[in-house]
Design an enzyme around this catalytic site. Structure first.
Site, PDB file in Angstrom:
ATOM      1  N   LYS A   1      36.815  48.734  43.159  1.00 49.60           N
ATOM      2  CA  LYS A   1      37.554  48.632  44.415  1.00 49.60           C
ATOM      3  C   LYS A   1      37.074  49.636  45.462  1.00 49.60           C
ATOM      4  CE  LYS A   1      41.845  46.683  42.572  1.00 49.60           C
ATOM      5  NZ  LYS A   1      43.302  46.902  42.348  1.00 49.60           N
TER       6      LYS A   1
ATOM      7  N   HIS B   1      38.720  50.059  34.809  1.00 45.83           N
ATOM      8  CA  HIS B   1      38.651  48.603  34.995  1.00 45.83           C
ATOM      9  C   HIS B   1      38.576  48.190  36.461  1.00 45.83           C
ATOM     10  CE1 HIS B   1      42.993  49.424  35.341  1.00 45.83           C
ATOM     11  NE2 HIS B   1      43.093  48.286  36.009  1.00 45.83           N
ATOM     12  N   ASP B   2      39.185  48.956  37.358  1.00 49.62           N
ATOM     13  CA  ASP B   2      39.211  48.579  38.772  1.00 49.62           C
ATOM     14  C   ASP B   2      38.398  49.515  39.649  1.00 49.62           C
ATOM     15  OD1 ASP B   2      40.582  46.191  38.977  1.00 49.62           O
ATOM     16  OD2 ASP B   2      42.549  47.117  39.142  1.00 49.62           O
TER      17      ASP B   2
ATOM     18  N   HIS C   1      35.377  42.939  43.720  1.00 45.89           N
ATOM     19  CA  HIS C   1      35.459  44.260  43.078  1.00 45.89           C
ATOM     20  C   HIS C   1      35.063  44.191  41.604  1.00 45.89           C
ATOM     21  CE1 HIS C   1      39.419  43.027  41.407  1.00 45.89           C
ATOM     22  NE2 HIS C   1      39.244  44.004  40.542  1.00 45.89           N
TER      23      HIS C   1
ATOM     24  N   ASP D   1      46.814  44.999  32.248  1.00 46.14           N
ATOM     25  CA  ASP D   1      46.837  45.214  33.695  1.00 46.14           C
ATOM     26  C   ASP D   1      47.968  44.444  34.361  1.00 46.14           C
ATOM     27  OD1 ASP D   1      45.859  46.291  36.088  1.00 46.14           O
ATOM     28  OD2 ASP D   1      44.529  44.597  36.445  1.00 46.14           O
TER      29      ASP D   1
ATOM     30  N   HIS E   1      38.074  41.254  33.585  1.00 48.50           N
ATOM     31  CA  HIS E   1      39.512  41.448  33.353  1.00 48.50           C
ATOM     32  C   HIS E   1      40.392  40.580  34.251  1.00 48.50           C
ATOM     33  CE1 HIS E   1      38.903  44.309  36.698  1.00 48.50           C
ATOM     34  NE2 HIS E   1      40.200  44.245  36.904  1.00 48.50           N
ATOM     35  N   HIS E   2      39.781  39.819  35.156  1.00 50.34           N
ATOM     36  CA  HIS E   2      40.542  38.846  35.955  1.00 50.34           C
ATOM     37  C   HIS E   2      40.194  37.404  35.577  1.00 50.34           C
ATOM     38  CE1 HIS E   2      42.746  41.477  38.632  1.00 50.34           C
ATOM     39  NE2 HIS E   2      41.643  42.182  38.867  1.00 50.34           N
TER      40      HIS E   2
END
Length: 410
Positions: free
Chosen positions: A252, A248-249, A277, A351, A303-304
């Site tokens: 970055k 998911h990240d 990101h 998360d 997801h944010h």
């Protein structure tokens, strides 16, 4: 003994299904399930060899499962055994030999191992027959152990495993091991990507991504049950979503070290850069013909996002960076509600929960009660209220996953 046509067809059909599963953990769970089914066994466990130990990964028990409410999953203990001749599983992992015990409470004399009856007492279950065999590669390397418990007759009574059962499960295990090796290679590639991200962002650890992925799958599985998603469809989605949630990240890696490794909160300008990101991660999965890439891109991108439309990045094409829905002020209209893909809404809860429960350079871990209050407080604003409800419904499993994947260091 030769397998009859029906048995061969059954194993080939299972083999075909196993080869479609990409995630290592989900494959282990499915291998155990199918191994039990081919010999009509009531229960069992599957272990993975890690150095001089074997670690239990999954346990299943139909008798115990039937006592739970529909849709609930049984808990099982997490433990590690030495690879030696003191336990049945340890012995099989050490020797690579199959062991068939008609009655674990009446072992033949001269065996090096014994059966520890304390587990039966703890869980309130009587183990009788036990068939334990290695998951062994073609060149003889033992990857793990399957232990199948209590073969059942037509009346549901525990009976010994037969020589025919040994042959069936041995054939099945050989085929399953090939699928397991393939899934392990996929998992290794995913872990390497995560380690690359960890080099850039110390928070993006293997333990963190395993926890987030585990929480995600538990919530999705419960959501799918409540929405009556067909099992075949939900199993396929679980497989893809597990890997996507781990990544998911991954975007970055494109963010400057000055921001990623800053030992304090971001300035407003740094926060804007950090938000990119999501698009950077989605760009890594630019293959709309791949089901995995589609889900992974949606997870990375959304997801944010917040349920009330206050998240980021909004309606943006991650490839071009242009707004799909311009807001008239040079930005993009925010996504809200069910405009956010289900995967993004689930991973958002997973998360944030893990971040609140974990130590960071700029904060201490919160206590569990405060985290639960915060998750509930964000229902309907940051989070989809239904996903918050699902989170609390599977909380016992969430706690198990956290216990199994501790941070090794701060």
């Amino acid at each position: 003994m030769a397998l009859d046509v029906e048995e061969v067809q059954q194993i080939l059909a299972i083999d075909s299904e196993l080869n479609k599963i990409r995630d290592y953990d989900l494959l282990l769970e499915r291998i155990l399930l199918e191994a039990r089914h081919v010999v009509n066994a009531d229960a069992g466990s599957i272990y993975v060899k890690e150095g001089d130990h074997i670690v239990i990964k999954y346990a299943q028990n139909d008798t115990k499962q039937r006592k739970l409410a529909k849709g609930e999953k049984q808990a099982y203990p997490h433990f590690t055994l030495d690879v030696n001749d003191k336990t049945v599983s340890g012995y099989v992992a050490m020797t690579g030999e199959l062991v068939n015990l008609p009655d674990v409470y009446d072992l033949p004399p001269g065996l090096p191992f014994s059966y520890n009856t304390s587990y039966d007492v703890t869980v309130g279950y009587k183990t009788t027959s036990m068939l334990t065999l290695p998951l062994k590669t073609q060149n003889g390397i033992v990857l793990g152990v399957i232990q199948i418990i209590n073969a059942l007759d037509f009346e549901g009574k525990a009976i010994p495993f037969t020589a025919d059962d040994e042959t069936l499960v041995t054939h099945f295990a050989a085929n399953a091991t090939v699928a397991l090796q393939r899934a392990y290679m996929t998992r290794s590639m995913i872990i390497r990507m995560i380690r690359m991200a960890e080099l850039r962002d110390p928070k993006e650890t293997g333990a963190h991504v395993n926890r987030v992925a585990g929480y995600t799958i538990e919530m999705y599985e419960r959501w799918a049950y409540l929405h009556e998603v067909p099992e075949k469809e939900s199993q396929k989605t679980k497989d893809l979503l597990k890997l996507a949630a781990m990544l998911h990240d991954v975007g970055k890696v494109a963010i400057s070290d000055l921001i990623l490794k800053k030992p304090a909160r971001f300035t407003p300008e740094e926060y804007v850069v950090m938000q990119t990101h999501t698009c950077q991660g989605a760009r890594l999965f630019d293959d709309p013909q791949s089901d995995f890439d589609t889900i992974a891109a949606e997870v990375a991108l959304t997801h944010h996002e917040n349920w009330d439309g206050t998240g980021y990045p909004g309606w943006i094409d991650p490839i071009s960076g242009n707004a799909i829905r311009p807001d008239g002020a040079g930005g993009a209209v925010k996504r809200k509600g069910e405009e956010i893909p289900l995967w993004g809404r689930i991973v958002a809860v997973a998360d944030v929960y893990d971040a609140l429960m974990s130590h960071r350079v700029y904060k201490e871990a919160w206590n569990e009660e405060d985290v639960h209050k915060e998750i509930r407080a964000m229902s309907g604003t940051k989070f989809d209220p239904e996903i918050v409800d699902v989170f609390f419904e599977v909380l016992p499993r969430i706690n198990e996953i956290r216990a199994r994947n501790p941070d090794t260091e701060h």
